[in-house]
Write an enzyme that holds these catalytic residues in place. Structure first.
Site, PDB file in Angstrom:
ATOM      1  N   SER A   1       0.822  -1.210   0.000  1.00 17.23           N
ATOM      2  CA  SER A   1       0.000   0.000   0.000  1.00 17.23           C
ATOM      3  C   SER A   1       0.854   1.257   0.000  1.00 17.23           C
ATOM      4  CB  SER A   1      -0.924   0.029   1.215  1.00 17.23           C
ATOM      5  OG  SER A   1      -1.687   1.223   1.178  1.00 17.23           O
TER       6      SER A   1
ATOM      7  N   LYS B   1      -4.636  -6.803   3.427  1.00 17.58           N
ATOM      8  CA  LYS B   1      -4.627  -5.676   2.478  1.00 17.58           C
ATOM      9  C   LYS B   1      -6.041  -5.374   1.986  1.00 17.58           C
ATOM     10  CE  LYS B   1      -3.098  -2.429  -0.237  1.00 17.58           C
ATOM     11  NZ  LYS B   1      -3.823  -2.288  -1.430  1.00 17.58           N
TER      12      LYS B   1
ATOM     13  N   HIS C   1      -7.692  -3.448   4.625  1.00 14.36           N
ATOM     14  CA  HIS C   1      -7.096  -2.101   4.555  1.00 14.36           C
ATOM     15  C   HIS C   1      -7.856  -1.276   3.521  1.00 14.36           C
ATOM     16  CE1 HIS C   1      -4.558   0.736   2.334  1.00 14.36           C
ATOM     17  NE2 HIS C   1      -3.892   0.969   3.463  1.00 14.36           N
ATOM     18  N   ASN C   2      -8.080  -1.873   2.356  1.00 13.39           N
ATOM     19  CA  ASN C   2      -8.753  -1.130   1.292  1.00 13.39           C
ATOM     20  C   ASN C   2     -10.215  -0.843   1.633  1.00 13.39           C
ATOM     21  OD1 ASN C   2      -6.304  -1.452  -0.006  1.00 13.39           O
ATOM     22  ND2 ASN C   2      -7.244  -1.786  -2.004  1.00 13.39           N
TER      23      ASN C   2
ATOM     24  N   GLU D   1     -10.102   2.058   3.704  1.00 17.98           N
ATOM     25  CA  GLU D   1      -9.791   3.173   2.795  1.00 17.98           C
ATOM     26  C   GLU D   1     -11.076   3.696   2.119  1.00 17.98           C
ATOM     27  OE1 GLU D   1      -6.510   2.340  -0.016  1.00 17.98           O
ATOM     28  OE2 GLU D   1      -7.903   2.804  -1.634  1.00 17.98           O
TER      29      GLU D   1
HETATM   30  C1  6PG Z   1      -3.176   1.282  -1.748  1.00 17.79           C
HETATM   31  C2  6PG Z   1      -4.441   1.431  -2.565  1.00 17.79           C
HETATM   32  C3  6PG Z   1      -4.246   0.746  -3.888  1.00 17.79           C
HETATM   33  C4  6PG Z   1      -5.208   1.211  -4.954  1.00 17.79           C
HETATM   34  C5  6PG Z   1      -6.614   0.784  -4.736  1.00 17.79           C
HETATM   35  C6  6PG Z   1      -7.609   1.688  -5.371  1.00 17.79           C
HETATM   36  O1  6PG Z   1      -3.307   0.757  -0.654  1.00 17.79           O
HETATM   37  O2  6PG Z   1      -2.121   1.720  -2.199  1.00 17.79           O
HETATM   38  O3  6PG Z   1      -5.509   0.851  -1.905  1.00 17.79           O
HETATM   39  O4  6PG Z   1      -4.254  -0.613  -3.656  1.00 17.79           O
HETATM   40  O5  6PG Z   1      -5.120   2.583  -5.110  1.00 17.79           O
HETATM   41  O6  6PG Z   1      -6.743  -0.487  -5.328  1.00 17.79           O
HETATM   42  O7  6PG Z   1      -8.790   1.029  -5.317  1.00 17.79           O
HETATM   43  P1  6PG Z   1     -10.045   1.408  -6.165  1.00 17.79           P
HETATM   44  O8  6PG Z   1      -9.604   1.568  -7.600  1.00 17.79           O
HETATM   45  O9  6PG Z   1     -10.946   0.261  -5.979  1.00 17.79           O
HETATM   46  O10 6PG Z   1     -10.547   2.699  -5.602  1.00 17.79           O
END
Ligand code: 6PG
Length: 474
Positions: A127, A181, A184-185, A188
């Site tokens: 990430s 991860k 985590h997302n 996010e």
């Molecule tokens: C990270 C982000 C990375 C990516 C996402 C965006 O941790 O660096 O999460 O993995 O930017 O996959 O996700 P979306 O395209 O689904 O918004």
């Protein structure tokens, strides 16, 4: 010349990770079918210890054995295709790492497959986006521990550092790295949704100008809400295209895209029966945003939200009160969001025997990753104090913070909903909290209904066994 590390996929992430390694004395070879990417890699490298390849054979032959090769390619079928392409050139004992956002069930399958062929394989969440990859990401490796230990010095050297501690640690067996991860997302997504709702309140509820909105995020980032996502939001509210008289953000279509990791988190939370409604609402609102034409028609039928200026039903009337409550509401909802994510991890740890160390996970999320924030320090400390903490909201220090922010949270939700401003992630966070702190949920009625129409039975307070009733005469 032989290289210590191979990278497959020289998009920005792959290139930047190799350049980051080169800064730390690791000689890296990169492979991409598009030869221009390899050229770009060599041009961007300050030192000469990286090389680009566009053919698999010379790329693999350029690596020291046992080889260490990371794939940073889009999740899904492509990962399997790359693996099949590599296998004929690899030797038993070589290490293969999937650094993309693969679904953890795919990783499970690949662990078995590659192990059966005599290779070491581990899935690793990475990430931090482009900048993280270049300057220090947060990394979540899970699976083959022996292979991780071989890679540990390199990964620790390139990881983000917080108070000297690298933001990488062995997560656990199997696909646990990719699982963590994924969550985590999910977090996010929810934090981004909360920030979007905040923006809506600021611009339409409180009628703030872009400059004032920038000021709010600037202030937030200097306080307890300080985080990467608030920081970039602050910056977005300063950016104009050259020659433009307004911010770029105002020209961007209001239809959010997603690659799927947030959706996976929600789907998997349902499988694990671990509620994460703040994250679910973020996934749903990205989806709703895509129905632009329908939303336009509906706005003509129903009209849109009113201003919060002069909001009368609550005990606040002006901008200053509104901003104070909003800050508390964001703090409150941010805590709820992290708490839901951590709860999901603790449940998965049991279900999938990941043996996750939530303190260590919070620790490596403090730097490098997209959800890094000052508050992760509190989460780290809560799980360090009590490694078996069942839920973040049961930590005494966190509870005090939540209690103190709850008045602002309630004022904000009451005000926004009464004038019609959509705040699904805020509202979901508050309702989750209110049910979480409820000893007696109204689910007894649900059980009675299930038994009424389907003879599904119910359990009784203070009695063993299950019961069924004929609720009305037949
Ligand atoms: C990270 C982000 C990375 C990516 C996402 C965006 O941790 O660096 O999460 O993995 O930017 O996959 O996700 P979306 O395209 O689904 O918004």
């Amino acid at each position: 010349m032989k290289y210590d590390f191979g990278m497959i996929g020289l998009g920005t992430m792959g290139r930047n990770l190799l350049l980051n390694m080169a800064d730390h004395g690791v000689n890296g070879a990169g492979f991409d079918k598009d030869a221009s990417k390899g050229v770009q890699l060599e041009q961007e490298a300050k030192q000469g210890n990286v090389k680009g390849f566009s053919e698999v054979k010379p790329f693999i032959e350029s690596l020291n054995t046992p080889r260490a090769v990371m794939m940073l390619v889009p999740a899904g079928k492509i990962v399997d295709e790359v693996i099949e392409e590599l296998i004929p050139f690899l030797d038993k004992g070589d290490i293969l790492i999937d650094g993309g956002n693969s679904h953890f069930t795919d990783t499970n399958r690949r662990v078995d497959y590659l192990e059966s062929k005599g290779f070491h394989f581990f899935g690793m969440g990475v990430s931090g986006g482009e900048e993280g990859a270049r300057k220090g990401p947060s990394m979540m490796p899970g699976g083959d521990k022996e292979a991780y230990n071989v890679m540990k010095p390199i990964l620790e050297s390139i990881a983000a550092k917080v108070e000297g501690a690298p933001c990488v640690t062995y997560i656990g067996p199997g696909a646990s790295g990719h699982f963590v991860k994924m969550v985590h997302n999910g977090i996010e997504y929810a934090l981004m949704q909360l920030i979007a709702e905040t923006y809506e309140i600021l611009r339409n509820g409180l009628s703030l100008s872009d400059t004032e909105i920038h000021g709010v995020f600037e202030k937030w980032n200097a306080g307890r809400l300080s985080s990467f996502l608030i920081e970039i939001t602050r910056d977005i509210f300063t950016y104009k295209e050259p020659g433009a008289d307004h911010l770029l953000v105002n020209d961007i279509k209001d239809e959010a895209r997603a690659k799927g990791t947030g959706k996976w988190t929600s789907q998997e939370a349902m499988n694990l029966e671990t509620p994460i409604p703040s994250i679910d609402s973020a996934v749903s609102m990205r989806d709703l945003s895509k129905y632009k034409a329908m939303r336009t028609k509906a706005s003509e039928i129903y009209g849109s939200a009113h201003s919060l200026r002069g909001y009368k039903h609550g005990n606040w009337m002006g901008k200053e009160d509104g901003l104070k409550f909003l800050e508390e509401a964001y703090f409150f909802s941010m805590i709820i969001t992290y708490a839901q994510g951590m709860h999901m991890l603790s449940r998965a740890s049991v279900e999938y025997k990941y043996d996750l160390h939530l303190d260590e996970i919070a620790k490596i999320w403090r730097g490098g990753c997209i959800i890094r924030s000052t508050f992760l320090e509190n989460i780290y400390s809560a799980y360090s104090k009590d490694k078996n903490l069942e839920h973040l909201l049961l930590d005494a220090d966190v509870a005090n913070l939540v209690k103190r922010a709850s008045a602002g949270m309630r004022n904000l939700v009451a005000a926004a909903t009464s004038v019609g401003i959509a705040i699904p992630a805020y509202a979901a966070s508050l309702s989750y909290f209110d049910n979480f702190r409820t000893e007696n949920m109204p689910s007894n009625l649900t059980q009675a209904q299930r038994d009424y129409f389907g003879a599904h039975t119910y359990a009784l307070i203070g009695k063993e066994g299950v019961f069924h009733t004929q609720w009305m005469p037949k």
